[in-house]
Design a protein around this motif. Sequence first.
Motif, PDB file in Angstrom:
ATOM      1  N   TYR A 142     -28.434 -29.843 -49.121  1.00  0.00           N
ATOM      2  CA  TYR A 142     -27.839 -28.605 -49.623  1.00  0.00           C
ATOM      3  C   TYR A 142     -27.604 -27.587 -48.502  1.00  0.00           C
ATOM      4  O   TYR A 142     -26.650 -26.798 -48.565  1.00  0.00           O
ATOM      5  CB  TYR A 142     -28.728 -27.999 -50.709  1.00  0.00           C
ATOM      6  CG  TYR A 142     -28.702 -28.764 -52.009  1.00  0.00           C
ATOM      7  CD1 TYR A 142     -27.508 -28.995 -52.686  1.00  0.00           C
ATOM      8  CD2 TYR A 142     -29.878 -29.255 -52.577  1.00  0.00           C
ATOM      9  CE1 TYR A 142     -27.476 -29.698 -53.876  1.00  0.00           C
ATOM     10  CE2 TYR A 142     -29.863 -29.953 -53.779  1.00  0.00           C
ATOM     11  CZ  TYR A 142     -28.650 -30.166 -54.422  1.00  0.00           C
ATOM     12  OH  TYR A 142     -28.623 -30.866 -55.606  1.00  0.00           O
ATOM     13  N   GLN A 152     -21.546 -32.275 -36.195  1.00  0.00           N
ATOM     14  CA  GLN A 152     -20.109 -32.037 -36.297  1.00  0.00           C
ATOM     15  C   GLN A 152     -19.351 -32.814 -35.232  1.00  0.00           C
ATOM     16  O   GLN A 152     -18.297 -33.392 -35.504  1.00  0.00           O
ATOM     17  CB  GLN A 152     -19.819 -30.541 -36.175  1.00  0.00           C
ATOM     18  CG  GLN A 152     -20.275 -29.726 -37.375  1.00  0.00           C
ATOM     19  CD  GLN A 152     -20.121 -28.236 -37.161  1.00  0.00           C
ATOM     20  OE1 GLN A 152     -20.218 -27.737 -36.039  1.00  0.00           O
ATOM     21  NE2 GLN A 152     -19.893 -27.497 -38.255  1.00  0.00           N
ATOM     22  N   PRO A 163     -22.420 -27.550 -47.037  1.00  0.00           N
ATOM     23  CA  PRO A 163     -21.397 -26.490 -47.008  1.00  0.00           C
ATOM     24  C   PRO A 163     -20.827 -26.248 -45.619  1.00  0.00           C
ATOM     25  O   PRO A 163     -19.658 -25.858 -45.483  1.00  0.00           O
ATOM     26  CB  PRO A 163     -22.155 -25.257 -47.520  1.00  0.00           C
ATOM     27  CG  PRO A 163     -23.288 -25.811 -48.319  1.00  0.00           C
ATOM     28  CD  PRO A 163     -23.695 -27.048 -47.601  1.00  0.00           C
ATOM     29  N   GLU A 164     -21.634 -26.452 -44.606  1.00  0.00           N
ATOM     30  CA  GLU A 164     -21.175 -26.203 -43.239  1.00  0.00           C
ATOM     31  C   GLU A 164     -20.484 -27.420 -42.639  1.00  0.00           C
ATOM     32  O   GLU A 164     -19.516 -27.292 -41.894  1.00  0.00           O
ATOM     33  CB  GLU A 164     -22.369 -25.804 -42.360  1.00  0.00           C
ATOM     34  CG  GLU A 164     -21.973 -25.308 -40.986  1.00  0.00           C
ATOM     35  CD  GLU A 164     -23.136 -24.653 -40.256  1.00  0.00           C
ATOM     36  OE1 GLU A 164     -22.946 -24.248 -39.092  1.00  0.00           O
ATOM     37  OE2 GLU A 164     -24.230 -24.555 -40.846  1.00  0.00           O
ATOM     38  N   PRO A 181     -17.243 -28.800 -46.004  1.00  0.00           N
ATOM     39  CA  PRO A 181     -16.869 -27.818 -47.026  1.00  0.00           C
ATOM     40  C   PRO A 181     -15.732 -28.319 -47.906  1.00  0.00           C
ATOM     41  O   PRO A 181     -14.740 -28.864 -47.417  1.00  0.00           O
ATOM     42  CB  PRO A 181     -16.429 -26.604 -46.190  1.00  0.00           C
ATOM     43  CG  PRO A 181     -16.017 -27.175 -44.869  1.00  0.00           C
ATOM     44  CD  PRO A 181     -16.919 -28.341 -44.633  1.00  0.00           C
ATOM     45  N   GLY A 182     -15.914 -28.165 -49.213  1.00  0.00           N
ATOM     46  CA  GLY A 182     -14.854 -28.529 -50.142  1.00  0.00           C
ATOM     47  C   GLY A 182     -14.762 -30.000 -50.496  1.00  0.00           C
ATOM     48  O   GLY A 182     -13.948 -30.377 -51.340  1.00  0.00           O
ATOM     49  N   CYS A 217     -16.184 -30.602 -60.919  1.00  0.00           N
ATOM     50  CA  CYS A 217     -15.754 -31.270 -59.697  1.00  0.00           C
ATOM     51  C   CYS A 217     -14.874 -32.466 -60.051  1.00  0.00           C
ATOM     52  O   CYS A 217     -15.340 -33.429 -60.663  1.00  0.00           O
ATOM     53  CB  CYS A 217     -16.973 -31.729 -58.896  1.00  0.00           C
ATOM     54  SG  CYS A 217     -16.542 -32.491 -57.319  1.00  0.00           S
TER      55      CYS A 217
END
Length: 345
Positions: A262, A227, A266-267, A270-271, A315
């Motif tokens: 996977y 991150q 998501p972490e 996200p989106g 999507c």
Amino acid sequence: MKVFPYIKAVSQISIQEPLTDVWMESPHWYDANFVRSIDPDFKPFVPAAQGRRMGKLLKRALTTSLSVIRESGIACPDAIMMGTGLGCIESTERFLESLCRDGEQLLKPTHFMQSTHNTVASLIGIQTGNTGYNITYSHKGISVDCALHDALVQFKLGMIGSALVGGNDEVSPSYFTLLKKIGFVGQDSEVCGEASVAMMLSNEQENALCQVKGVKVLYRPDVCRLQSALSQMLSEADTSLGGIDAVMTGISGNRLNDKYYYDLLPELLPGVPVLHYKHIFGESYSASGLGVYATVRCLQHGFIPQSLVLEQPTCSVPAPNRILLLNIADGKDYSFILLEKICGK
């Protein structure tokens, strides 16, 4: 200093139609776990007399490299950076088979000379008369990413104004058997392919396809470090997480490999719409180069083919301005590559 080079041309030879973008509209689909590349007519790029002494990988690499040289108009780039996981593995096999069969008396020197990993970069340097920076990265699935990272560093240092970056790998039937045994390829619905990719980078924007806004390569990072690295790269590129239109991943159909994506996506993102390309181009140690190639074409043409969208049809992916590539190799090596559409194109 913020220096972001432009990609002026890209080219590929893979299990899709070579040297074209036909795959964006009508890709080839394969049921087999192992598929060899579709080779083009090499004659416009490799003289027949010279080609007879070359292995397939050398001819593919020379063809893709000369293709981007002609398209970009940069006859002699300041640097050549290549990535490969296996090098010219078929030449290596032929040399070793001859050694085992005939001893040391009747060995062909050509197979030995072409068996080294840096043969491709050396050949391109000789063919183009290039005496500048010439290097090969051999770091398995992260090799092309390292070559592209090196190019970005050299641009930032002001050492070069143009660079030929590429990735080349072939997979012989016998080596596919070994790679399948260790779980690298041929698992589940995964397709093992071959790859020869070349791209020309320049600090000149004219006629460019897109821009490289950042490259990060990390070894065994945790989520916090990923991150942090992503935030730093986005900040340097004057954008944010919300400015990423899609993430191109190396999801291949191999459950062991795909689990890392996977669990992380998501972490980390996200989106953000998720794309994938290995189901079309196949898995290999240079497959990430094909991911860069596919991303460049999406930005250049202003649309993302539905065949690349992981979750269909729910999507919705807009015309992309920025696409982030996420590559995970062996669950240890991670890379981010951020490509951006050129404003006004």
